[in-house]
Design a protein around this motif. Structure first.
Motif, mmCIF file in Angstrom:
data_model
loop_
_atom_site.group_PDB
_atom_site.id
_atom_site.type_symbol
_atom_site.label_atom_id
_atom_site.label_comp_id
_atom_site.label_asym_id
_atom_site.label_seq_id
_atom_site.Cartn_x
_atom_site.Cartn_y
_atom_site.Cartn_z
ATOM 1 N N THR A 83 78.299 49.883 72.606
ATOM 2 C CA THR A 83 77.653 51.042 73.217
ATOM 3 C C THR A 83 78.150 51.312 74.637
ATOM 4 O O THR A 83 77.722 52.280 75.257
ATOM 5 C CB THR A 83 76.125 50.880 73.240
ATOM 6 N N GLN A 112 74.795 54.954 70.907
ATOM 7 C CA GLN A 112 73.702 54.003 70.682
ATOM 8 C C GLN A 112 73.758 53.491 69.248
ATOM 9 O O GLN A 112 74.380 54.089 68.383
ATOM 10 C CB GLN A 112 72.341 54.640 70.933
ATOM 11 N N LEU A 116 67.881 50.657 69.915
ATOM 12 C CA LEU A 116 68.447 51.156 71.171
ATOM 13 C C LEU A 116 68.855 50.062 72.147
ATOM 14 O O LEU A 116 69.762 50.272 72.952
ATOM 15 C CB LEU A 116 67.461 52.112 71.840
#
Length: 137
Positions: A83, A112, A116
């Motif tokens: 990410t 993402q 998360l």
């Protein structure tokens, strides 16, 4: 005896990283496919440091392979998602600690993952080239 897995260098990958352009898998070779595997600890928590999370993700992949009768040297393809672009160097270091051969690779930086808080997830496919008896010798 079955034919061996072939890691193919078509000259493109060598300009980008340490992986093969293609992998030829022998017919009827036993395969193990791992789901996306993040760097969560056994208690479900995520390490605070990315390098530790990356190491935990690799440990998780290795444990899942072991449970399925495979090992890191059996990996023929890896898909990884990070990410943050800034984590690529730490990812590559951990990857090199676990995988010393040249499977097919895909690495992407995405905004993402489904959870998360996660920063890395990998899927792998293996071709098991050894017997269960060899594994326990």
């Amino acid at each position: 005896m079955t034919a061996a897995t072939q890691f193919i260098d078509a000259t493109v990958s060598r300009h980008i990283g340490t992986y093969s352009d293609a992998v030829a898998i022998p017919a009827c070779a036993p395969q193990v496919v791992l789901s996306g595997t993040p760097g969560l600890r056994p208690d479900g928590t995520r390490p605070g440091d990315f390098a530790e999370e990356a190491g935990q993700a690799s440990d998780n992949v290795c444990e899942a392979l072991r449970c399925a009768g495979a090992e890191p040297s059996d990996i023929v393809q890896v898909w990884s998602w990070l990410t943050a672009r800034g984590d690529i160097d730490a990812y590559v270091k951990v990857r090199k600690d676990v995988i010393s051969h040249r499977p097919a690779y895909m690495l992407a930086v995405v905004p993402q993952l489904i959870r998360l808080s996660l920063r890395w997830e990998s899927e792998v496919t293996t071709v098991v080239t050894h017997s269960a008896a060899e594994q326990h010798e």
